[in-house]
Motif scaffolding. Sequence first.
Motif, PDB file in Angstrom:
ATOM      1  N   VAL A  17       0.838  -1.201   0.000  1.00 54.92           N
ATOM      2  CA  VAL A  17       0.000   0.000   0.000  1.00 54.92           C
ATOM      3  C   VAL A  17       0.870   1.247   0.000  1.00 54.92           C
ATOM      4  N   LEU A  20       2.198   1.775  -3.532  1.00 55.36           N
ATOM      5  CA  LEU A  20       1.124   2.283  -4.373  1.00 55.36           C
ATOM      6  C   LEU A  20       0.850   3.750  -4.057  1.00 55.36           C
ATOM      7  N   TYR A  21       0.847   4.081  -2.789  1.00 58.71           N
ATOM      8  CA  TYR A  21       0.629   5.459  -2.342  1.00 58.71           C
ATOM      9  C   TYR A  21       1.726   6.386  -2.871  1.00 58.71           C
ATOM     10  N   PHE A  24       1.307   6.898  -6.584  1.00 54.35           N
ATOM     11  CA  PHE A  24       0.161   7.767  -6.856  1.00 54.35           C
ATOM     12  C   PHE A  24       0.518   9.221  -6.543  1.00 54.35           C
ATOM     13  N   MET A  44      -4.807   4.511  -9.940  1.00 48.28           N
ATOM     14  CA  MET A  44      -6.092   4.672  -9.257  1.00 48.28           C
ATOM     15  C   MET A  44      -6.973   3.440  -9.471  1.00 48.28           C
ATOM     16  N   THR A  47      -5.810   0.729  -7.272  1.00 51.59           N
ATOM     17  CA  THR A  47      -6.254   1.038  -5.910  1.00 51.59           C
ATOM     18  C   THR A  47      -7.711   0.623  -5.713  1.00 51.59           C
ATOM     19  N   GLN A  48      -8.535   0.857  -6.711  1.00 49.26           N
ATOM     20  CA  GLN A  48      -9.933   0.445  -6.610  1.00 49.26           C
ATOM     21  C   GLN A  48     -10.055  -1.072  -6.479  1.00 49.26           C
ATOM     22  N   LEU A  50      -7.786  -3.027  -5.246  1.00 50.08           N
ATOM     23  CA  LEU A  50      -7.272  -3.331  -3.911  1.00 50.08           C
ATOM     24  C   LEU A  50      -8.346  -3.118  -2.848  1.00 50.08           C
ATOM     25  N   LEU A  59      -5.101   1.331   4.045  1.00 52.32           N
ATOM     26  CA  LEU A  59      -5.119   2.584   3.289  1.00 52.32           C
ATOM     27  C   LEU A  59      -5.131   3.808   4.201  1.00 52.32           C
ATOM     28  N   PHE A  64      -3.203   6.972   2.414  1.00 51.09           N
ATOM     29  CA  PHE A  64      -3.795   6.920   1.079  1.00 51.09           C
ATOM     30  C   PHE A  64      -5.181   7.571   1.052  1.00 51.09           C
TER      31      PHE A  64
END
Length: 102
Positions: A17, A20-21, A24, A44, A47-48, A50, A59, A64
Motif C-alpha cells: 500500500v 502504491l501510495y 500515486f 487509481m 487502488t480500486q 485493492l 489505506l 492513502f
Amino acid sequence: METQTRFRTEFETSSVVKSLYSTFCHFIQKAKTKQDLQLRNDVMSVTQVLVTRCPNAPLLECGFIKILTLVASSSEVKTTDGLMKGFSMNHKMTNFELKKAA
C-alpha cells in the motif's frame, strides 16, 4: 479460492500500500504528459481493485485515504496541503476519469 486468498495476503501488507501510495503521489504532483496522466489513472484503478478485494488493506494508516479525499474534492475545496502541490484538475479527459474514479 486459493488465488483470492493469496491475493489478499500479498496485497494487504503495508509495504504494498505504501508503494502504491508513493507512486500515486508522484503522479499527482509530477504528471504532465498524457502518458503520465494515464498511468496515474491506472494506479487509481489498481487502488480500486485493492479496496474491493482487500477491505482490510491499511489505506488509512498509510495516508492513502487522505490523498484520495484531496483529489476527489480538489475542484470543490481548495487546499494548501503539500501533497497537492503541482496538481491541477483541468478539463482534460484523463482528469475527468481520475475524478470519476476517486
